[in-house]
Design an enzyme around this catalytic site. Structure first.
Site, PDB file in Angstrom:
ATOM      1  N   ASP A   1      -8.558  -9.340   6.385  1.00 10.53           N
ATOM      2  CA  ASP A   1      -7.834  -8.372   7.215  1.00 10.53           C
ATOM      3  C   ASP A   1      -8.244  -8.654   8.650  1.00 10.53           C
ATOM      4  O   ASP A   1      -9.356  -8.329   9.071  1.00 10.53           O
ATOM      5  CB  ASP A   1      -8.200  -6.938   6.818  1.00 10.53           C
ATOM      6  CG  ASP A   1      -7.525  -5.886   7.699  1.00 10.53           C
ATOM      7  OD1 ASP A   1      -6.751  -6.266   8.613  1.00 10.53           O
ATOM      8  OD2 ASP A   1      -7.788  -4.686   7.497  1.00 10.53           O
TER       9      ASP A   1
ATOM     10  N   ASN B   1      -0.929 -15.940  12.894  1.00 11.24           N
ATOM     11  CA  ASN B   1       0.438 -15.635  12.486  1.00 11.24           C
ATOM     12  C   ASN B   1       0.580 -14.238  11.881  1.00 11.24           C
ATOM     13  O   ASN B   1       1.640 -13.627  12.001  1.00 11.24           O
ATOM     14  CB  ASN B   1       0.903 -16.697  11.479  1.00 11.24           C
ATOM     15  CG  ASN B   1       2.135 -16.274  10.720  1.00 11.24           C
ATOM     16  OD1 ASN B   1       3.253 -16.288  11.246  1.00 11.24           O
ATOM     17  ND2 ASN B   1       1.954 -15.867   9.461  1.00 11.24           N
TER      18      ASN B   1
ATOM     19  N   TYR C   1       5.735  -3.209  17.992  1.00 11.38           N
ATOM     20  CA  TYR C   1       5.818  -4.639  17.698  1.00 11.38           C
ATOM     21  C   TYR C   1       6.128  -5.436  18.961  1.00 11.38           C
ATOM     22  O   TYR C   1       5.440  -6.419  19.272  1.00 11.38           O
ATOM     23  CB  TYR C   1       6.889  -4.887  16.633  1.00 11.38           C
ATOM     24  CG  TYR C   1       7.077  -6.334  16.253  1.00 11.38           C
ATOM     25  CD1 TYR C   1       6.250  -6.942  15.314  1.00 11.38           C
ATOM     26  CD2 TYR C   1       8.086  -7.104  16.829  1.00 11.38           C
ATOM     27  CE1 TYR C   1       6.414  -8.273  14.953  1.00 11.38           C
ATOM     28  CE2 TYR C   1       8.259  -8.439  16.469  1.00 11.38           C
ATOM     29  CZ  TYR C   1       7.423  -9.014  15.539  1.00 11.38           C
ATOM     30  OH  TYR C   1       7.594 -10.330  15.193  1.00 11.38           O
TER      31      TYR C   1
ATOM     32  N   LYS D   1       3.738  -8.224  20.879  1.00 12.30           N
ATOM     33  CA  LYS D   1       4.122  -9.625  21.046  1.00 12.30           C
ATOM     34  C   LYS D   1       4.100 -10.037  22.523  1.00 12.30           C
ATOM     35  O   LYS D   1       3.762 -11.174  22.856  1.00 12.30           O
ATOM     36  CB  LYS D   1       5.503  -9.868  20.432  1.00 12.30           C
ATOM     37  CG  LYS D   1       5.503  -9.768  18.900  1.00 12.30           C
ATOM     38  CD  LYS D   1       4.582 -10.786  18.266  1.00 12.30           C
ATOM     39  CE  LYS D   1       4.663 -10.785  16.752  1.00 12.30           C
ATOM     40  NZ  LYS D   1       3.791 -11.829  16.139  1.00 12.30           N
TER      41      LYS D   1
END
Length: 257
Positions: free
Chosen positions: A66, A93, A163, A167
């Site tokens: 994790d 990733n 998200y 990013k």
């Protein structure tokens, strides 16, 4: 000769999807690959990534990880070096998303997405650099970091606030590491996939969303995990030793349109 002979790579989130394709590609080019993920069975079904690599006469091992936990990342790199002696390529990733906008996103959802997608990448980059700085360079490079960002680090991802923010942070993290650790002979780049078709469940494969992506993408097909894997192989290889600090778009021309 294969491009990554005698190289050692870790790929996080490599049990499924894009990470799986990257791990298979690096192994096919001669790298010993460590599969780091929270679970080993692939979402797509079939054999595990490590099993596929071994069946093709490659070298791989799976380590349950994790990346949101520093101790887990520390143990991952330590186990890799104990087995293979060094770490040449770190591919970050693993990522999660909530499909929530600002108002819908709970503090718990925010913390979890940022904890994996941004803090987890920080842990992986930090631990990789700690190892790379103390090992001998190969062809004038001590190690390479490849961060999987997203086109949604440059343009908004409608309805997915944490998200997109994570990013965008990864893109800047990549630049910062590339500049700060060039003198250490550490190469750091990002890859920003566009619409890539994977076995991921939920909104990613909603028919309306896929139709929009097809109409929005100039290239006459959507992306496959192998498209991202090819870019990762380039950045992991000695072909890309003077390429550092970039965010390489693999998006069928989406961002150019």
């Amino acid at each position: 000769m294969p491009l990554l002979t005698d190289k050692v790579a870790i790929v996080t989130g490599a049990s499924s999807g894009i990470g799986r394709a990257i791990a298979l590609k690096l192994a096919a080019e001669g790298a010993s690959v460590v599969i780091a993920d929270t679970a080993e069975p692939p979402i797509e079904g079939g054999e595990s990534t490590a099993t596929l690599i071994e069946q093709a006469s490659g070298t791989a091992m799976y380590i349950k990880t994790d990346i949101a936990q520093w101790n887990a990342v520390d143990a991952l790199v330590a186990a890799t070096v104990a087995r293979f002696g060094r770490l040449d390529v770190m591919v970050n990733n693993a990522a999660i998303y909530t499909s929530t906008n600002l108002i819908e996103t709970s503090p718990e959802q925010w913390s979890r997405v940022i904890g994996v997608n941004l803090t987890g990448f920080f842990y992986c980059c930090k631990r990789a650099v700690m190892q790379m700085r103390i090992q001998a360079p190969l062809n004038d490079v001590r190690g390479r970091i490849i961060n999987i960002s997203s086109q949604h680090g440059m343009v908004a991802c409608p309805g997915d606030f944490p998200y997109s923010v994570s990013k965008g942070g990864i893109v800047q993290m990549t630049r910062q590491i590339a500049v700060d650790h060039a003198d250490d002979l550490i190469v750091c780049n990002a890859i920003a996939p566009g619409k890539i078709i994977t076995g991921k469940p939920g909104v990613a494969n909603d028919p309306d969303a896929l139709d929009y992506s097809r109409r929005r993408t100039p290239w006459p097909r959507l992306g496959a995990p192998s498209d991202v894997a090819g870019a990762a192989l380039f950045l992991a290889s000695d072909m890309a030793s003077y390429v550092t600090g970039i965010n390489l778009m693999v998006d069928g021309g989406w961002m150019a349109g």
